[in-house]
Design an enzyme around this catalytic site. Sequence first.
Site, PDB file in Angstrom:
ATOM      1  N   ASP A   8       0.845  -1.181   0.000  1.00  0.00           N
ATOM      2  CA  ASP A   8       0.000   0.000   0.000  1.00  0.00           C
ATOM      3  C   ASP A   8       0.886   1.239   0.000  1.00  0.00           C
ATOM      4  OD1 ASP A   8      -2.032  -1.806   0.158  1.00  0.00           O
ATOM      5  OD2 ASP A   8      -2.823  -1.134   2.087  1.00  0.00           O
ATOM      6  N   ASP A 129     -15.214  -2.704  -2.050  1.00  0.00           N
ATOM      7  CA  ASP A 129     -14.859  -2.437  -0.658  1.00  0.00           C
ATOM      8  C   ASP A 129     -16.155  -2.246   0.122  1.00  0.00           C
ATOM      9  OD1 ASP A 129     -12.199  -2.399  -1.547  1.00  0.00           O
ATOM     10  OD2 ASP A 129     -12.338  -0.265  -2.016  1.00  0.00           O
TER      11      ASP A 129
END
Length: 239
Positions: A8, A129
């Site tokens: 990330d 998500d």
Amino acid sequence: MILYPAIDLKDGQCVRLVRGEMDQATVFSDSPATQARAFQDAGCDWIHLVDLNGAFAGEPVNGAAVESILNEITVPAQLGGGIRDMATIAGWIEKGLSRVILGTVAVENPDLVRQAAREFPGKVAVGIDARNGRVATKGWAEETDVMVTDLAKSFEDAGVCAIIYTDIMRDGAMQGPNVEATADLARAVSIPVIASGGVSSLADLTALKNCGANLNGAISGRALYDGAIDLAEALALLK
């Protein structure tokens, strides 16, 4: 089942967040490319990349870091975060990215997803998500009324190669994935599902592996950096 180690990216660094909160970032490496190469050298077949700044900005922000990773590795990589138009999709694929992950635009502009999947077969995934069963967009900052399964099923005829499903409340929290919800999604759709969020032990990976053939991947980040999951053992388990 494929293990996708997560890198990330925030401000050019390799970080992990807790439940998607940008102000709760832990820096694990100042050199994402070195980290990616380490995952490849350890035997990983894929690398999962997220442009965290880009997810909020709506356009690529950590492009230089992603390009450095692509120049460093030979295994395929997938990227999500801030990819919201055809030019960006085409640009990343031209630079060697194997798969783009489209999240926010899957809700706001599903026709773009369909167009991209047609133009780049096998290279377009949808990132879903979820918070409490509903889809969140724009770096998880906005919650919609769209249900996870409804969104996933709407792309079954679109040529999308994978669904990356993340339970936001589990992400980075080291509390285990939402196995039940992930398994339900994998059973509900024909598109291969990749699980993300909360994968923090070999037991978690075993539980996901037992969800069935359509759940064919799992993403893990913090647990690999913290050593809660031994990478070599995880790869052996899933293969």
